[in-house]
Design a protein around this motif. Structure first.
Motif, short mmCIF file in Angstrom:
data_model
loop_
_atom_site.label_atom_id
_atom_site.label_comp_id
_atom_site.label_asym_id
_atom_site.label_seq_id
_atom_site.Cartn_x
_atom_site.Cartn_y
_atom_site.Cartn_z
N LEU A 146 0.83 -1.19 0.00
CA LEU A 146 0.00 0.00 0.00
C LEU A 146 0.88 1.25 0.00
CD1 LEU A 146 -2.65 -1.17 2.63
CD2 LEU A 146 -2.83 -1.24 0.13
N ASP A 147 0.25 2.39 -0.27
CA ASP A 147 1.01 3.64 -0.38
C ASP A 147 1.73 4.01 0.91
OD1 ASP A 147 0.24 3.90 -3.01
OD2 ASP A 147 -1.44 5.25 -2.58
N ASP A 148 1.18 3.60 2.06
CA ASP A 148 1.80 3.94 3.34
C ASP A 148 2.76 2.86 3.83
OD1 ASP A 148 0.07 1.93 4.02
OD2 ASP A 148 -0.97 3.04 5.60
N ASN A 149 3.12 1.91 2.95
CA ASN A 149 4.03 0.80 3.25
C ASN A 149 3.39 -0.31 4.07
OD1 ASN A 149 6.20 1.60 1.76
ND2 ASN A 149 7.55 2.02 3.48
N ASP A 150 2.11 -0.20 4.41
CA ASP A 150 1.41 -1.33 5.02
C ASP A 150 1.11 -2.35 3.93
OD1 ASP A 150 0.24 -2.87 6.97
OD2 ASP A 150 -1.25 -1.38 7.56
N LEU A 151 0.62 -3.52 4.32
CA LEU A 151 0.37 -4.59 3.37
C LEU A 151 -1.10 -5.00 3.38
CD1 LEU A 151 3.44 -6.94 3.98
CD2 LEU A 151 3.17 -5.17 2.23
N ASP A 152 -1.70 -5.02 2.21
CA ASP A 152 -2.96 -5.71 1.97
C ASP A 152 -2.58 -7.12 1.52
OD1 ASP A 152 -5.63 -6.32 1.44
OD2 ASP A 152 -6.01 -4.41 0.43
N TRP A 153 -3.59 -7.98 1.29
CA TRP A 153 -3.31 -9.36 0.91
C TRP A 153 -4.27 -9.84 -0.16
CZ3 TRP A 153 0.98 -11.53 3.07
CH2 TRP A 153 1.50 -10.87 4.19
N ARG A 178 6.37 0.65 -9.07
CA ARG A 178 6.08 1.89 -8.35
C ARG A 178 7.31 2.77 -8.41
NH1 ARG A 178 3.47 -2.04 -5.24
NH2 ARG A 178 1.24 -1.66 -4.94
N PRO A 179 7.11 4.09 -8.53
CA PRO A 179 8.27 4.99 -8.65
C PRO A 179 9.24 4.83 -7.49
CG PRO A 179 6.22 6.16 -9.11
CD PRO A 179 5.83 4.81 -8.61
N GLY A 180 10.52 4.69 -7.82
CA GLY A 180 11.55 4.61 -6.80
C GLY A 180 11.67 3.28 -6.11
N ARG A 181 10.93 2.26 -6.56
CA ARG A 181 10.98 0.95 -5.92
C ARG A 181 11.28 -0.13 -6.96
NH1 ARG A 181 8.49 0.81 -0.86
NH2 ARG A 181 7.28 2.66 -0.30
N GLY A 195 12.07 -1.48 5.22
CA GLY A 195 10.91 -0.71 4.79
C GLY A 195 9.83 -0.58 5.85
N GLY A 196 9.82 -1.50 6.81
CA GLY A 196 8.86 -1.42 7.90
C GLY A 196 7.54 -2.13 7.65
N SER A 197 7.32 -2.66 6.45
CA SER A 197 6.03 -3.29 6.15
C SER A 197 5.77 -4.49 7.05
CB SER A 197 5.98 -3.72 4.68
OG SER A 197 6.07 -2.61 3.82
#
Length: 213
Positions: A86-93, A107-110, A150-152
């Protein structure tokens, strides 16, 4: 003495650089051969192969390969969940339904990721998992894992802790990525097992402390 707080993150960055440099340039044939061996080794873990639902991820580049394991679990009827960043670095599934259910996502920069297409199940879908396959760069003799930073997956582990859900945590690595010590911070949690081409190693993990509110 364990490293915590502000001193740990710079040491983590240095260890990440060393591991990534070691992985850089692995021949593709070697990566694929290791992935097949890792899949066979990982299925020796009954907590993983016997789980009804496994949350995992799709390896990219020269990471220890996960696709043979995902296919083996899927073929056995295991429900395999894969992350959607997700945009905030959290994860959907989303659910894995075979190689045709994956799409390249840029995604830009990734780096380009391979994510499941189809219905999104929400970040809390991971709470159904009996085992979670975590990406990593190294693990130490206590089971402390070094992630990419990344913290995800810190969010995933915090979500599991808040819900008092305790799945089996496992990481796939190359043999030389088991190190004497991974610098740790207060939020870091040990895994239950590491799988390398040489075999499986289990750790005696302490009870998960309550989440910080």
């Amino acid at each position: 003495m364990s490293l915590t707080g502000s001193g740990a993150e710079p040491d983590k960055r240095g260890l990440r650089r060393r591991v990534l440099a070691g992985r850089n340039g692995f021949p593709e044939d070697d990566v694929q051969r290791a992935a097949a061996v890792l899949a066979a080794r990982a299925q020796e873990l009954g907590e993983l192969s016997g789980a009804r639902t496994v949350a995992a991820y799709v390896s990219v580049g020269d990471e220890p390969g996960t696709l043979p394991l995902l296919d083996a679990l899927h073929a056995r009827g295991v429900r395999v969940l894969l992350p959607v960043l997700l945009d905030d670095n959290d994860l959907d599934w989303g659910a894995y339904r075979g190689p045709g259910s994956l799409a390249d996502v840029r995604r830009p920069g990734r780096m380009t990721l391979r994510e499941p297409h189809g219905p999104r199940l929400g970040p809390d879908a991971v709470l159904d998992a009996g085992a979670v396959l975590l990406p990593g760069l190294a693990v130490d003799d206590r089971g402390m894992r070094l992630g990419r930073g990344g913290g995800s997956y810190d969010r995933v582990l915090a979500r599991l802790a808040r819900a008092d859900v305790r799945p089996f945590l496992v990481v796939l690595l190359y043999d030389d990525e088991i190190v004497p010590r991974v610098p740790e911070e207060a939020h870091d949690r040990p895994v239950h097992a590491v799988v390398t081409p040489s075999g499986v190693r289990r750790f005696r993990t302490p009870p998960t402390p309550p989440p910080v509110v």
